[in-house]
Scaffold this motif. Structure first.
Motif, PDB file in Angstrom:
ATOM      1  N   GLY A  89      14.032   0.310   3.938  1.00  0.00           N
ATOM      2  CA  GLY A  89      13.494   0.740   2.651  1.00  0.00           C
ATOM      3  C   GLY A  89      13.528  -0.324   1.578  1.00  0.00           C
ATOM      4  N   SER A  90      14.500  -1.244   1.650  1.00  0.00           N
ATOM      5  CA  SER A  90      14.586  -2.270   0.623  1.00  0.00           C
ATOM      6  C   SER A  90      13.503  -3.328   0.776  1.00  0.00           C
ATOM      7  N   LEU A  91      12.886  -3.426   1.941  1.00  0.00           N
ATOM      8  CA  LEU A  91      11.891  -4.467   2.191  1.00  0.00           C
ATOM      9  C   LEU A  91      10.689  -4.384   1.255  1.00  0.00           C
ATOM     10  N   PRO A  92      10.007  -3.221   1.148  1.00  0.00           N
ATOM     11  CA  PRO A  92       8.874  -3.163   0.211  1.00  0.00           C
ATOM     12  C   PRO A  92       9.295  -3.306  -1.231  1.00  0.00           C
ATOM     13  N   MET A 131       7.552   7.418   5.179  1.00  0.00           N
ATOM     14  CA  MET A 131       8.540   6.781   6.044  1.00  0.00           C
ATOM     15  C   MET A 131       7.990   6.574   7.456  1.00  0.00           C
ATOM     16  N   LYS A 132       7.230   7.533   7.943  1.00  0.00           N
ATOM     17  CA  LYS A 132       6.620   7.378   9.262  1.00  0.00           C
ATOM     18  C   LYS A 132       5.679   6.177   9.271  1.00  0.00           C
ATOM     19  N   LEU A 133       4.885   6.043   8.206  1.00  0.00           N
ATOM     20  CA  LEU A 133       3.963   4.913   8.115  1.00  0.00           C
ATOM     21  C   LEU A 133       4.716   3.597   7.958  1.00  0.00           C
ATOM     22  N   ILE A 134       5.794   3.621   7.162  1.00  0.00           N
ATOM     23  CA  ILE A 134       6.613   2.421   6.997  1.00  0.00           C
ATOM     24  C   ILE A 134       7.181   1.980   8.343  1.00  0.00           C
ATOM     25  N   VAL A 157       5.825  14.290   1.529  1.00  0.00           N
ATOM     26  CA  VAL A 157       5.201  13.002   1.205  1.00  0.00           C
ATOM     27  C   VAL A 157       6.127  11.859   1.603  1.00  0.00           C
ATOM     28  N   PHE A 158       7.399  12.019   1.293  1.00  0.00           N
ATOM     29  CA  PHE A 158       8.387  10.999   1.640  1.00  0.00           C
ATOM     30  C   PHE A 158       8.437  10.771   3.153  1.00  0.00           C
ATOM     31  N   GLU A 159       8.453  11.851   3.914  1.00  0.00           N
ATOM     32  CA  GLU A 159       8.529  11.726   5.372  1.00  0.00           C
ATOM     33  C   GLU A 159       7.283  11.076   5.950  1.00  0.00           C
ATOM     34  N   VAL A 160       6.122  11.382   5.369  1.00  0.00           N
ATOM     35  CA  VAL A 160       4.878  10.739   5.824  1.00  0.00           C
ATOM     36  C   VAL A 160       4.924   9.243   5.535  1.00  0.00           C
ATOM     37  N   MET A 180       0.822  -1.199   0.000  1.00  0.00           N
ATOM     38  CA  MET A 180       0.000   0.000   0.000  1.00  0.00           C
ATOM     39  C   MET A 180       0.866   1.264   0.000  1.00  0.00           C
ATOM     40  N   LEU A 181       2.018   1.192   0.661  1.00  0.00           N
ATOM     41  CA  LEU A 181       2.856   2.370   0.855  1.00  0.00           C
ATOM     42  C   LEU A 181       3.994   2.480  -0.153  1.00  0.00           C
ATOM     43  N   VAL A 182       4.292   1.407  -0.870  1.00  0.00           N
ATOM     44  CA  VAL A 182       5.545   1.377  -1.614  1.00  0.00           C
ATOM     45  C   VAL A 182       5.560   2.348  -2.798  1.00  0.00           C
ATOM     46  N   LEU A 183       4.478   2.491  -3.538  1.00  0.00           N
ATOM     47  CA  LEU A 183       4.520   3.364  -4.712  1.00  0.00           C
ATOM     48  C   LEU A 183       4.717   4.836  -4.347  1.00  0.00           C
ATOM     49  N   PRO A 184       3.904   5.405  -3.434  1.00  0.00           N
ATOM     50  CA  PRO A 184       4.185   6.797  -3.061  1.00  0.00           C
ATOM     51  C   PRO A 184       5.557   6.970  -2.419  1.00  0.00           C
TER      52      PRO A 184
END
Length: 436
Positions: free
Chosen positions: A367-370, A202-205, A197-200, A57-61
């Protein structure tokens, strides 16, 4: 990988506990020929699937914002000129070499082979249904230029809606280049928005990663119950091949690049960067090592301040050879494990996505996980397979972070060749204090 703690215990320790618990439970079931109640297995698989779906869900953005911002941060191209282009070219070429080494090692040693094909097909069928609706299939060949045509989306919104990762990453790359070329107050504001957007994301990740210990236990229980001791043997072979590939890149490729392209004695280089290497290996964090790398580049390697700081700062997010190599090795290992034969065209696709993923997700905790999970689904491998590698990922993370940090210093050495600090007075920049 982040080292955030729960109750004073680092997260990676909880992940290791989940790995051991799931592996032990699965092996007990497998060795004793026990049958687990269907609803229990369904529950276990559902927990693992929830974790994977949250990542998808998070990987594309995340990838779009990270890749676009990572390229846009080279907006200093206009002020630094050749340095920016040399950094970009170095990143692409050396990352390609790293991934090629990893893929070559996996194809030669084939650490994922030897698993019972029937068992692999059983788990492959379980993962196929869950992955089919999440990620579109990758192109199957590169004949007649179709591969390159498919890389360019006719409608990026449609490509994103269909979860076509490669076209979206190409668009993000072009978007970042466009922001560099159209430098203005408006594009600066746009870059800040994408950074938000990136920081959001990353917080969700990071929130999702907190579920990793439970998810790992469930994924490993399912895998160990099916594969038994074969799992441990294959996992050991995978770790050996991954570390071997990283060692070749570290001690063969980097010295040659430093000597030929950087004009520096490799022994002098490695002696000078010994401190950031130790810090990178012990912390498994590129960002934590950055202040040490900047100081060493100026005091030990005697590189021009303006060049080294630019290259090392950008490299902390964009030049991640170790991450790209790790992703390629992991995808091919899991493909072999599950009996998915990837042809040359598909392996080239994996290689390209890993290079772009190294630019887009480098320096990002987990970051490499998704990215790995998404590539697995692209080539028809069950994303659940990432549970295999998460339990040993801490050590591999330390190794690839060391490779990443050393690669940044190699890049700074190469880009600094023939450059001086004449543009920026020496007293214009405050020196970086060593970390406490």
């Amino acid at each position: 990988m982040e080292t955030k703690k729960r109750g004073g215990i680092p997260l990676y320790v909880w992940m290791l506990v989940g790995f051991i618990a799931g592996l032990g439970g699965g092996l007990y079931v497998n060795l004793n020929g026990l049958e687990v109640l269907p609803w229990v297995m369904d529950l276990v698989q559902s927990v693992g699937q929830i974790f994977l779906r949250l990542l998808f869900m998070l990987v594309l953005p995340l990838l779009f914002s990270a890749l676009a911002v990572g390229v846009a941060e080279m907006g200093d191209l206009k002020s630094l000129g050749r340095a920016g282009f040399k950094t970009l070219i170095f990143t692409i070429i050396v990352s390609a070499i790293a991934v090629a080494i990893g893929l070559g090692m996996v194809n030669y040693f084939r650490p994922g082979e030897g698993v019972n094909p029937a068992l692999a097909a059983q788990l492959l069928a379980q993962g196929a249904d869950s992955a089919a609706g999440i990620v579109g299939s990758a192109p199957k060949s590169i004949e007649a230029g179709k591969f390159f045509l498919d890389m360019i989306p006719s409608n990026v919104v449609t490509a994103a809606a269909e979860n076509q990762i490669l076209p979206v990453m190409i668009f993000a790359l072009m978007f970042g280049i466009g922001m560099v070329m159209a430098k203005s107050p408006a594009t600066d504001q746009l870059q800040q928005t994408l950074q938000g957007v990136f920081e959001v994301m990353m917080k969700l990740i990071n929130l999702v990663i907190k579920l990793a210990p439970i998810a790992i236990a469930c994924l490993m229980f399912n895998l160990a119950a099916v594969f038994g001791w074969d799992l441990l043997v294959r996992l050991g072979a995978y770790a050996a091949v991954a570390v071997g590939a990283m060692a070749i890149h570290m001690f063969v490729v980097y010295p040659l690049v430093v000597w030929i392209a950087g004009g520096m004695n490799p022994f002098k280089f490695f002696y000078g960067v010994r401190e950031p290497i130790v810090v990178a290996f012990s912390t498994a964090s590129s960002n934590a090592t950055l202040p040490v790398s900047i100081r060493v580049a100026e005091t030990e390697l005697k590189l021009p301040r303006r060049i080294s700081r630019f290259v090392l700062t950008v490299g902390a997010t964009a030049n991640q050879n170790g991450t790209a190599l790790f992703e390629g090795v992991t995808v091919l290992f899991l493909a072999q494990f599950f009996g998915v034969d990837l042809n040359l065209g598909q392996q080239l696709i994996v290689m390209l996505v890993c290079i772009l993923g190294g630019i887009g997700t480098a320096g990002v905790p987990a970051g490499s996980l998704p990215v790995i999970a998404l590539i697995l689904a692209m080539v028809g491998v069950p994303p659940e397979g990432i549970g295999l590698i998460l339990g040993v990922d801490r050590f591999l993370d330390m190794c690839r972070t060391t490779l990443n940090v050393t690669g940044d210093l190699v890049a700074a050495t190469v880009v600094s060749r023939g450059e001086t600090d004449a543009i920026v007075p020496a007293d214009a920049v405050e020196p970086v204090a060593p970390p406490a």
